[in-house]
Design a protein around this motif. Structure first.
Motif, PDB file in Angstrom:
ATOM      1  N   VAL A 232      54.854  -6.302  59.683  1.00 46.32           N
ATOM      2  CA  VAL A 232      53.980  -7.242  58.971  1.00 46.32           C
ATOM      3  C   VAL A 232      53.265  -6.540  57.826  1.00 46.32           C
ATOM      4  CG1 VAL A 232      51.906  -8.680  59.189  1.00 46.32           C
ATOM      5  CG2 VAL A 232      53.687  -8.777  60.952  1.00 46.32           C
ATOM      6  N   GLY A 233      52.835  -5.287  58.045  1.00 48.51           N
ATOM      7  CA  GLY A 233      52.183  -4.532  56.982  1.00 48.51           C
ATOM      8  C   GLY A 233      53.095  -4.319  55.792  1.00 48.51           C
ATOM      9  N   HIS A 234      54.376  -4.040  56.046  1.00 44.10           N
ATOM     10  CA  HIS A 234      55.310  -3.853  54.939  1.00 44.10           C
ATOM     11  C   HIS A 234      55.625  -5.179  54.240  1.00 44.10           C
ATOM     12  CE1 HIS A 234      55.810   0.272  56.225  1.00 44.10           C
ATOM     13  NE2 HIS A 234      56.508   0.475  55.132  1.00 44.10           N
ATOM     14  N   THR A 235      55.513  -6.274  54.972  1.00 46.23           N
ATOM     15  CA  THR A 235      55.686  -7.579  54.332  1.00 46.23           C
ATOM     16  C   THR A 235      54.537  -7.840  53.359  1.00 46.23           C
ATOM     17  OG1 THR A 235      56.893  -8.467  56.228  1.00 46.23           O
ATOM     18  CG2 THR A 235      55.890 -10.058  54.739  1.00 46.23           C
ATOM     19  N   VAL A 236      53.332  -7.479  53.761  1.00 46.66           N
ATOM     20  CA  VAL A 236      52.185  -7.622  52.858  1.00 46.66           C
ATOM     21  C   VAL A 236      52.405  -6.792  51.604  1.00 46.66           C
ATOM     22  CG1 VAL A 236      49.714  -7.159  52.574  1.00 46.66           C
ATOM     23  CG2 VAL A 236      50.567  -8.134  54.724  1.00 46.66           C
ATOM     24  N   TYR A 237      52.854  -5.554  51.786  1.00 45.97           N
ATOM     25  CA  TYR A 237      53.146  -4.688  50.633  1.00 45.97           C
ATOM     26  C   TYR A 237      54.202  -5.322  49.736  1.00 45.97           C
ATOM     27  CZ  TYR A 237      55.955  -1.081  48.319  1.00 45.97           C
ATOM     28  OH  TYR A 237      56.713  -0.386  47.419  1.00 45.97           O
ATOM     29  N   ALA A 238      55.288  -5.823  50.331  1.00 46.99           N
ATOM     30  CA  ALA A 238      56.368  -6.420  49.542  1.00 46.99           C
ATOM     31  C   ALA A 238      55.866  -7.628  48.758  1.00 46.99           C
ATOM     32  CB  ALA A 238      57.528  -6.820  50.456  1.00 46.99           C
ATOM     33  N   ASN A 239      55.088  -8.476  49.422  1.00 42.47           N
ATOM     34  CA  ASN A 239      54.607  -9.692  48.765  1.00 42.47           C
ATOM     35  C   ASN A 239      53.600  -9.393  47.660  1.00 42.47           C
ATOM     36  OD1 ASN A 239      56.205 -11.192  50.456  1.00 42.47           O
ATOM     37  ND2 ASN A 239      54.547 -11.811  51.818  1.00 42.47           N
ATOM     38  N   THR A 240      52.955  -8.235  47.748  1.00 40.31           N
ATOM     39  CA  THR A 240      51.942  -7.875  46.754  1.00 40.31           C
ATOM     40  C   THR A 240      52.538  -7.163  45.550  1.00 40.31           C
ATOM     41  OG1 THR A 240      50.272  -7.647  48.506  1.00 40.31           O
ATOM     42  CG2 THR A 240      49.780  -6.612  46.384  1.00 40.31           C
ATOM     43  N   ASP A 241      53.463  -6.245  45.801  1.00 40.80           N
ATOM     44  CA  ASP A 241      53.895  -5.322  44.744  1.00 40.80           C
ATOM     45  C   ASP A 241      55.326  -5.510  44.257  1.00 40.80           C
ATOM     46  OD1 ASP A 241      51.437  -4.170  44.853  1.00 40.80           O
ATOM     47  OD2 ASP A 241      52.066  -2.272  45.735  1.00 40.80           O
ATOM     48  N   LEU A 242      56.166  -6.229  44.992  1.00 43.99           N
ATOM     49  CA  LEU A 242      57.578  -6.299  44.631  1.00 43.99           C
ATOM     50  C   LEU A 242      57.892  -7.548  43.813  1.00 43.99           C
ATOM     51  CD1 LEU A 242      57.801  -3.992  46.670  1.00 43.99           C
ATOM     52  CD2 LEU A 242      59.840  -5.076  47.595  1.00 43.99           C
ATOM     53  N   THR A 243      58.938  -7.449  43.013  1.00 41.08           N
ATOM     54  CA  THR A 243      59.458  -8.622  42.320  1.00 41.08           C
ATOM     55  C   THR A 243      60.070  -9.580  43.336  1.00 41.08           C
ATOM     56  OG1 THR A 243      61.648  -7.648  42.047  1.00 41.08           O
ATOM     57  CG2 THR A 243      60.015  -7.209  40.304  1.00 41.08           C
ATOM     58  N   ILE A 244      60.287 -10.815  42.917  1.00 42.28           N
ATOM     59  CA  ILE A 244      60.943 -11.776  43.804  1.00 42.28           C
ATOM     60  C   ILE A 244      62.331 -11.284  44.173  1.00 42.28           C
ATOM     61  CG2 ILE A 244      61.846 -14.127  43.998  1.00 42.28           C
ATOM     62  CD1 ILE A 244      59.618 -15.060  42.177  1.00 42.28           C
ATOM     63  N   GLU A 245      63.034 -10.654  43.232  1.00 44.11           N
ATOM     64  CA  GLU A 245      64.388 -10.158  43.514  1.00 44.11           C
ATOM     65  C   GLU A 245      64.363  -9.099  44.614  1.00 44.11           C
ATOM     66  OE1 GLU A 245      64.252 -11.979  39.566  1.00 44.11           O
ATOM     67  OE2 GLU A 245      63.068 -10.366  40.471  1.00 44.11           O
ATOM     68  N   ALA A 246      63.404  -8.179  44.551  1.00 41.79           N
ATOM     69  CA  ALA A 246      63.311  -7.135  45.570  1.00 41.79           C
ATOM     70  C   ALA A 246      62.894  -7.708  46.915  1.00 41.79           C
ATOM     71  CB  ALA A 246      62.330  -6.049  45.119  1.00 41.79           C
ATOM     72  N   ARG A 247      61.985  -8.671  46.898  1.00 45.84           N
ATOM     73  CA  ARG A 247      61.564  -9.314  48.152  1.00 45.84           C
ATOM     74  C   ARG A 247      62.730 -10.066  48.777  1.00 45.84           C
ATOM     75  NH1 ARG A 247      56.557 -12.536  45.902  1.00 45.84           N
ATOM     76  NH2 ARG A 247      56.714 -13.619  47.906  1.00 45.84           N
TER      77      ARG A 247
END
Length: 236
Positions: free
Chosen positions: A136-151
């Motif tokens: 869940v913590g890495h999901t928060v990181y992904a949703n905050t810092d990654l592009t939609i393509e990377a997510r």
């Protein structure tokens, strides 16, 4: 009803349990099939069962004023009903079936009693919950810092891990809800991944064609949580 046998189940938590703990749970385990979009847990409602997943995927979803967004994914590596392990009987989050599900369902009261009686079981399931918290913590990181393509790449990888097949039944509408973005954003991101040779997109389906490229795009948002699961569960 036939009792499941430990060497005949796919769920990794059930397979890792000490034999005496599995024997304690087995009489109450019931095989259930749950269709797409069914809700296993409703927000702030009593959790009546834990589900040890055999096939399919469950999404843990947070409901916000702007809609639903996925915060966690559970497949055959885990169980749906983690709050029960922590002594809670409900959660503000929703558990939504993302892919047609087969699970071994266990009444919450039986799980609580078994946890009270067995320190090894508490340790095993507690370490699984810790791995889920890391995810869940890495999901928060992904949703905050990654592009939609990377997510999207990360999400496809996590789904690919749990379904263990290259063809994934996924609509853009569902992906948009899971990623917390608008549908046109998912459509554009899908075209980018397809243009780079990572996937093939078909109506209602995504076919994984180059997993290595997906991992490169997802970066360190994918991998650490998966490694932590293996580290924590390797203690058994």
């Amino acid at each position: 009803m036939d009792r499941p046998k430990q060497d005949g189940v796919r769920n990794r938590l059930l397979r890792l349990m000490p034999a005496e703990d599995f024997a304690r749970l087995a009489p109450a385990l019931e095989t259930v099939s749950v269709p797409l979009r069914e809700l296993l847990i409703l927000p702030l409602q009593p959790i009546t069962h834990a589900h040890f997943i055999e096939e399919g995927i469950v999404s843990l979803v947070a409901d916000t004023v702007e809609g639903r967004i996925e915060i966690g994914v559970i497949g055959y590596e885990g169980m749906c009903g983690a709050p029960l392990v922590l002594g809670a009987d409900r959660t503000p989050h929703t558990a939504l079936v993302q892919s047609d599900l087969v699970a071994l369902r266990l009444p919450a009261a039986v799980l609580r009693a078994a946890l009270d009686e067995s320190a090894p079981l508490r340790s095993l399931l507690g370490r699984y919950v810790q791995s889920l918290i890391v995810q869940v913590g890495h999901t928060v990181y992904a949703n905050t810092d990654l592009t939609i393509e990377a997510r999207l790449a990360r999400w496809i990888l996590m789904t690919h891990d749990r379904l263990q097949k290259d063809e994934l039944i996924l609509t853009h509408e569902f992906l948009a809800m899971m990623l917390g973005v608008r549908r046109p954003g998912v459509t554009t991101a899908t075209h980018v991944l397809e243009g780079s040779g990572m996937i093939k997109a078909r109506r209602g389906r995504i076919i994984v064609t180059d997993r290595d490229k997906l991992e490169d795009l997802a970066g360190d948002a994918y991998g650490p949580a998966e490694a932590e699961y293996e580290r924590l569960l390797a203690q058994d």
